[in-house]
Design a protein around this motif. Sequence first.
Motif, short mmCIF file in Angstrom:
data_model
loop_
_atom_site.label_atom_id
_atom_site.label_comp_id
_atom_site.label_asym_id
_atom_site.label_seq_id
_atom_site.Cartn_x
_atom_site.Cartn_y
_atom_site.Cartn_z
N ARG A 43 0.93 -1.30 -0.23
CA ARG A 43 0.11 0.15 -0.05
C ARG A 43 1.05 1.16 -0.08
O ARG A 43 0.62 2.33 -0.59
CB ARG A 43 -1.02 0.11 1.24
CG ARG A 43 -1.89 1.08 1.20
CD ARG A 43 -3.07 0.92 2.31
NE ARG A 43 -3.71 -0.41 2.16
CZ ARG A 43 -3.86 -1.18 3.27
NH1 ARG A 43 -3.34 -0.81 4.32
NH2 ARG A 43 -4.27 -2.23 3.27
N CYS A 44 2.02 1.34 0.88
CA CYS A 44 2.82 2.41 0.67
C CYS A 44 3.64 2.65 -0.51
O CYS A 44 4.05 3.76 -0.62
CB CYS A 44 3.91 2.02 1.97
SG CYS A 44 3.16 2.46 3.48
N LEU A 45 3.79 1.77 -1.11
CA LEU A 45 4.34 1.57 -2.77
C LEU A 45 3.32 2.17 -3.75
O LEU A 45 3.74 1.89 -4.80
CB LEU A 45 5.15 0.39 -2.85
CG LEU A 45 6.40 0.15 -1.91
CD1 LEU A 45 7.11 -1.18 -2.31
CD2 LEU A 45 7.43 1.14 -2.02
N GLY A 46 1.98 1.99 -3.27
CA GLY A 46 0.95 2.46 -4.33
C GLY A 46 0.43 1.15 -5.06
O GLY A 46 -0.16 1.40 -6.06
N TYR A 47 0.44 -0.14 -4.40
CA TYR A 47 0.04 -1.02 -4.91
C TYR A 47 -1.00 -1.67 -3.94
O TYR A 47 -1.29 -1.40 -2.90
CB TYR A 47 1.06 -2.39 -5.05
CG TYR A 47 2.13 -2.17 -5.99
CD1 TYR A 47 1.94 -2.45 -7.51
CD2 TYR A 47 3.12 -1.57 -5.69
CE1 TYR A 47 3.02 -2.22 -8.39
CE2 TYR A 47 4.33 -1.20 -6.70
CZ TYR A 47 4.25 -1.34 -7.93
OH TYR A 47 5.01 -1.48 -8.72
N GLN A 48 -1.84 -2.61 -4.55
CA GLN A 48 -3.03 -3.44 -3.65
C GLN A 48 -2.92 -4.98 -4.14
O GLN A 48 -2.42 -4.95 -5.31
CB GLN A 48 -4.43 -2.74 -4.02
CG GLN A 48 -4.78 -3.04 -5.31
CD GLN A 48 -6.23 -2.27 -5.48
OE1 GLN A 48 -6.76 -1.84 -4.77
NE2 GLN A 48 -7.04 -2.40 -6.57
N ILE A 49 -3.39 -5.83 -3.34
CA ILE A 49 -3.33 -7.05 -3.70
C ILE A 49 -5.31 -7.19 -4.03
O ILE A 49 -6.06 -6.73 -3.63
CB ILE A 49 -3.39 -8.01 -2.30
CG1 ILE A 49 -1.88 -7.92 -2.01
CG2 ILE A 49 -3.59 -9.37 -2.75
CD1 ILE A 49 -1.58 -8.76 -0.67
N LYS A 50 -5.06 -8.08 -5.27
CA LYS A 50 -6.44 -8.16 -5.90
C LYS A 50 -6.64 -9.63 -5.83
O LYS A 50 -5.97 -10.35 -6.63
CB LYS A 50 -6.52 -7.44 -7.33
CG LYS A 50 -7.90 -7.81 -8.04
CD LYS A 50 -7.96 -6.89 -9.28
CE LYS A 50 -8.97 -7.33 -9.81
NZ LYS A 50 -9.25 -6.46 -11.23
N LEU A 51 -7.64 -10.12 -5.52
CA LEU A 51 -8.06 -11.70 -5.36
C LEU A 51 -9.05 -11.75 -6.66
O LEU A 51 -9.97 -10.99 -6.75
CB LEU A 51 -8.80 -12.02 -4.05
CG LEU A 51 -7.76 -11.97 -2.97
CD1 LEU A 51 -8.40 -12.42 -1.68
CD2 LEU A 51 -6.47 -12.71 -3.27
N GLU A 52 -8.85 -12.83 -7.39
CA GLU A 52 -9.66 -12.96 -8.65
C GLU A 52 -10.01 -14.40 -8.69
O GLU A 52 -9.17 -15.33 -8.52
CB GLU A 52 -8.83 -12.52 -9.69
CG GLU A 52 -10.01 -12.51 -10.98
CD GLU A 52 -9.02 -11.98 -12.32
OE1 GLU A 52 -9.08 -12.55 -13.24
OE2 GLU A 52 -8.65 -10.76 -12.18
N LYS A 53 -11.32 -14.71 -8.74
CA LYS A 53 -11.67 -16.42 -8.83
C LYS A 53 -11.17 -16.81 -10.03
O LYS A 53 -11.62 -16.23 -11.19
CB LYS A 53 -13.24 -16.40 -8.62
CG LYS A 53 -13.73 -17.72 -8.41
CD LYS A 53 -15.31 -17.81 -7.97
CE LYS A 53 -15.88 -19.22 -8.17
NZ LYS A 53 -15.25 -20.25 -7.23
N MET A 54 -10.56 -18.00 -10.14
CA MET A 54 -10.13 -18.76 -11.28
C MET A 54 -11.43 -19.55 -11.81
O MET A 54 -12.45 -20.07 -11.09
CB MET A 54 -9.17 -19.55 -10.92
CG MET A 54 -8.00 -18.79 -10.68
SD MET A 54 -6.49 -19.75 -10.03
CE MET A 54 -6.44 -20.99 -11.20
N PRO A 55 -11.52 -19.65 -13.05
CA PRO A 55 -12.58 -20.62 -13.63
C PRO A 55 -12.46 -21.93 -12.82
O PRO A 55 -11.51 -22.46 -12.59
CB PRO A 55 -12.27 -20.57 -15.08
CG PRO A 55 -11.18 -19.57 -15.38
CD PRO A 55 -10.68 -19.12 -14.08
N ALA A 56 -13.38 -22.67 -13.00
CA ALA A 56 -13.44 -23.87 -12.52
C ALA A 56 -12.56 -25.00 -13.22
O ALA A 56 -12.99 -24.82 -14.43
CB ALA A 56 -14.98 -24.51 -12.15
#
Length: 59
Positions: A43-56
């Motif tokens: 966050r301090c470096l200007g990034y975020q973690i994004k979780l994305e559901k993968m296709p089954a």
Amino acid sequence: MEVQHISVRELAKQSDVSPTVIQKLRSKDSQKVNLTTFTSVLRCLGYQIKLEKMPATRT
């Protein structure tokens, strides 16, 4: 950290972690980093973690 022009000490201060933690992350010496610490540094470096559901996948 060179790209963001922020020192290890300043990033540690902003992330509320010790400079040792930042140095270990930089050197890839850290084997275990908790998600809260990692998220704070990102966050301090200007990034975020994004979780994305993968296709089954079929097994």
